[in-house]
Write a protein that holds these residues in place. Structure first.
Motif, short mmCIF file in Angstrom:
data_model
loop_
_atom_site.label_atom_id
_atom_site.label_comp_id
_atom_site.label_asym_id
_atom_site.label_seq_id
_atom_site.Cartn_x
_atom_site.Cartn_y
_atom_site.Cartn_z
N ILE A 395 37.86 49.90 61.76
CA ILE A 395 38.69 49.17 61.74
C ILE A 395 38.72 48.16 61.48
N GLY A 396 39.52 47.38 60.65
CA GLY A 396 39.44 46.18 59.59
C GLY A 396 40.19 45.33 60.65
N ILE A 397 40.24 43.01 61.29
CA ILE A 397 40.61 43.19 62.18
C ILE A 397 41.46 41.72 61.33
N ASN A 398 42.30 41.27 61.69
CA ASN A 398 42.10 39.67 61.37
C ASN A 398 42.76 38.90 62.96
N LEU A 399 41.80 37.99 63.77
CA LEU A 399 42.15 37.45 64.47
C LEU A 399 42.01 35.77 64.24
N GLY A 400 43.36 35.18 64.63
CA GLY A 400 43.37 33.95 64.81
C GLY A 400 44.14 33.01 65.86
N ARG A 401 44.31 31.73 66.22
CA ARG A 401 44.61 31.66 67.04
C ARG A 401 46.56 30.74 67.01
N LEU A 402 47.41 31.04 67.65
CA LEU A 402 48.84 31.26 67.44
C LEU A 402 49.65 28.96 68.08
N ARG A 403 50.07 28.88 67.21
CA ARG A 403 50.74 27.79 67.32
C ARG A 403 52.30 28.22 67.14
N TYR A 404 52.97 27.73 68.62
CA TYR A 404 54.96 28.00 68.28
C TYR A 404 54.91 26.25 67.77
N VAL A 424 41.21 51.82 59.62
CA VAL A 424 40.36 52.59 58.29
C VAL A 424 40.24 54.43 57.52
N ASN A 425 39.56 54.82 58.95
CA ASN A 425 39.89 56.17 58.84
C ASN A 425 40.57 57.05 59.47
N SER A 426 41.27 57.81 58.12
CA SER A 426 42.08 58.75 58.10
C SER A 426 42.83 59.48 59.72
N ASP A 427 41.52 59.99 60.40
CA ASP A 427 42.00 60.69 61.05
C ASP A 427 42.90 60.14 62.71
N VAL A 428 43.38 58.79 62.75
CA VAL A 428 44.23 58.36 63.24
C VAL A 428 45.21 57.97 62.78
N ASP A 429 46.22 57.91 64.09
CA ASP A 429 47.96 58.15 63.22
C ASP A 429 48.75 57.08 63.39
#
Length: 477
Positions: A395-404, A424-429
């Protein structure tokens, strides 16, 4: 020959102050015998005058021993009121300043200004408290102190009401919980003094303070909780195949198929692009020319053909429309063009292109700059360690703090983080997912998603564009 001065000490009032008159003129008020001596000396009496024994001092209503003031209690009350008002003022400025400087809507900035103005009024109220619990040289000091206390009570009640939506324990909560209990005591203590007495229209003042507090509470709750959005997110979003081409001199067996994805913000609301994926699949199926009836409509999930079996799909391209963390203003247009390389004898009947994305209205909140950095599970780092996604594969992730966009929500719940996952892998729905969740005690995503309607997360697709493989070969140049 000078006439000797004569002083009169009146009986204590309800607060224990005794008025002092010298030759019929009021020269001050005293809390104690020591303060009385200072007043008499300033009025011209000899420094060694003993008011209790001097025949020049007359005592009315009560003798020299009647000093009902409790200085320690009075000063402790005054100190608690000043400390609470200053603490509440600091909290209001801390809540309002981020909205004044960074709110993405005019209403958010106005709300921030209201909090800072309330903090300024509380500083003025804190300055008025010593006068009201002292000699009351300014007749409005009690009314100003009451206004400051009412502001604290209204704001802390609003914060607690918003906190009850999630009931999450974190340090900021204990600050306004303590101030709420203080404001209840302070309102009771100040109202006992009846500070509206002596004002031109005391009843109007009391009604005005109450109505203003309730109006401010309703206004802040409406803007902080509901934030109605009249304008909707509107986009023009599509995938198109271009004319294929090939270079026979270099690679006679391969053709290049252009794929263009277009995203245009046709509305009036800017939005964040939290996640996107563009896929191209090759479609193929087995022919069955001898069939006389459709017999696999169930396997086709509502779409079947008489002379063709259930289709199989093979992914031939996968990629993002744009990196997560970008935003698109009204009228802006994002175009992604890519080439899909395929052999001319590829075993496909058709190509299907589609794109999917998840948006967040920019007037609901923002993500910090760290969100735009991608992290990959096969290159583990601190950020990927915060995501426990067992069974997700690569998997590739992007993670960041949210400010309302309203800081009221930021201070009434634990910090939220936006997590965008690309499978990324094709066997995940799934091909992509976005959640907004706090961190757990171990510093990992808690997988407790925020309701989508609170942030107006919008998931949309471009629709499916299909082109015949035979047509592509015919158009090949």
């Amino acid at each position: 020959m000078n006439q000797p001065k004569r002083a009169v000490v009146d009986p204590p009032d309800v607060r224990g102050l005794r008025e002092v008159r010298v030759d019929g003129v009021t020269v001050g008020r005293a809390w104690s015998m020591r303060e009385l001596r200072r007043i008499l000396v300033r009025a011209g009496f000899p420094p060694k005058t003993d008011p209790a024994l001097s025949p020049a001092v007359a005592w009315y209503g009560a003798g020299p021993a009647a000093w009902p003031d409790r200085p320690l209690r009075r000063r402790a009350t005054m100190g608690l009121l000043v400390a609470g008002l200053l603490g509440s003022a600091l909290m209001l400025v801390d809540i309002g300043l981020p909205d004044v400087l960074g709110a993405l809507t005019f209403a958010g900035r106005v709300t921030g200004c209201m909090f800072i103005a309330g903090g300024f009024l509380q500083v003025v109220a804190a300055a008025a408290v010593p006068d009201h619990w002292g000699k009351r040289g300014w007749k409005y000091s009690g009314a100003v102190a009451l206004v400051g206390v009412v502001i604290a009570l209204v704001v802390c009640s609003l914060l607690l009401a918003l906190w009850l939506q999630e009931k999450e324990l974190f340090p900021y909560f204990f600050a306004y919980l303590a101030l709420w209990f203080w404001s209840l005591w302070a309102a009771w203590r100040v109202c006992r003094e009846r500070p509206w007495r002596g004002l031109p229209h005391p009843r109007r003042f009391a009604v005005g303070v109450t109505a203003s507090g309730l109006l401010a509470l309703v206004n802040l709750a409406y803007s902080g909780v509901y934030q109605p959005a009249a304008a909707q997110v509107r986009v023009n979003y599509q995938v198109a195949f271009g004319t294929p081409y090939a270079d026979s001199s270099r690679d006679p067996v391969t053709m290049h198929v252009p794929v263009t994805v277009t995203l245009e913000n046709t509305g009036t609301v800017p939005f964040w692009l939290l996640g996107s994926v563009v896929t191209v699949h090759g479609k193929r199926s087995q022919a069955r020319p001898d069939d006389e009836v459709i017999r696999d409509w169930r396997e086709g999930h509502g779409e079947s053909e008489l002379y063709e079996g259930p289709p199989e799909y093979n992914p031939v391209h996968w990629g993002p429309l744009d990196e997560p963390g970008s935003w698109i203003d009204p009228g802006a247009r994002l175009v992604r063009q890519t080439l899909v390389r395929l052999p001319r004898n590829a075993p496909f009947d058709a190509l299907e292109g589609r794109s999917r994305l998840i948006l967040m209205r920019k007037d609901r909140g923002s993500v910090d700059s760290t969100f735009s950095t991608s992290h990959w599970s096969w290159e583990p780092d601190r950020e990927t360690g915060r995501v426990d996604c067992t069974g997700c594969g690569d998997i590739g992730i992007n993670l960041g703090r949210l400010r309302y966009n309203s800081n009221l929500l930021n201070v009434t719940r634990k910090p939220r983080h936006v997590l965008s996952i690309r499978y990324v892998n094709s066997d995940v729905d799934e091909d992509m997912n976005v959640i907004v969740s706090p961190m757990d005690a171990a510093g990992r995503i808690a997988w407790d998603p925020e309701p989508e309607d609170r942030l107006d997360l919008v998931e949309m697709g471009s629709g499916i564009t299909t082109v015949s493989f035979a047509q592509l070969l015919k158009q090949l140049r």
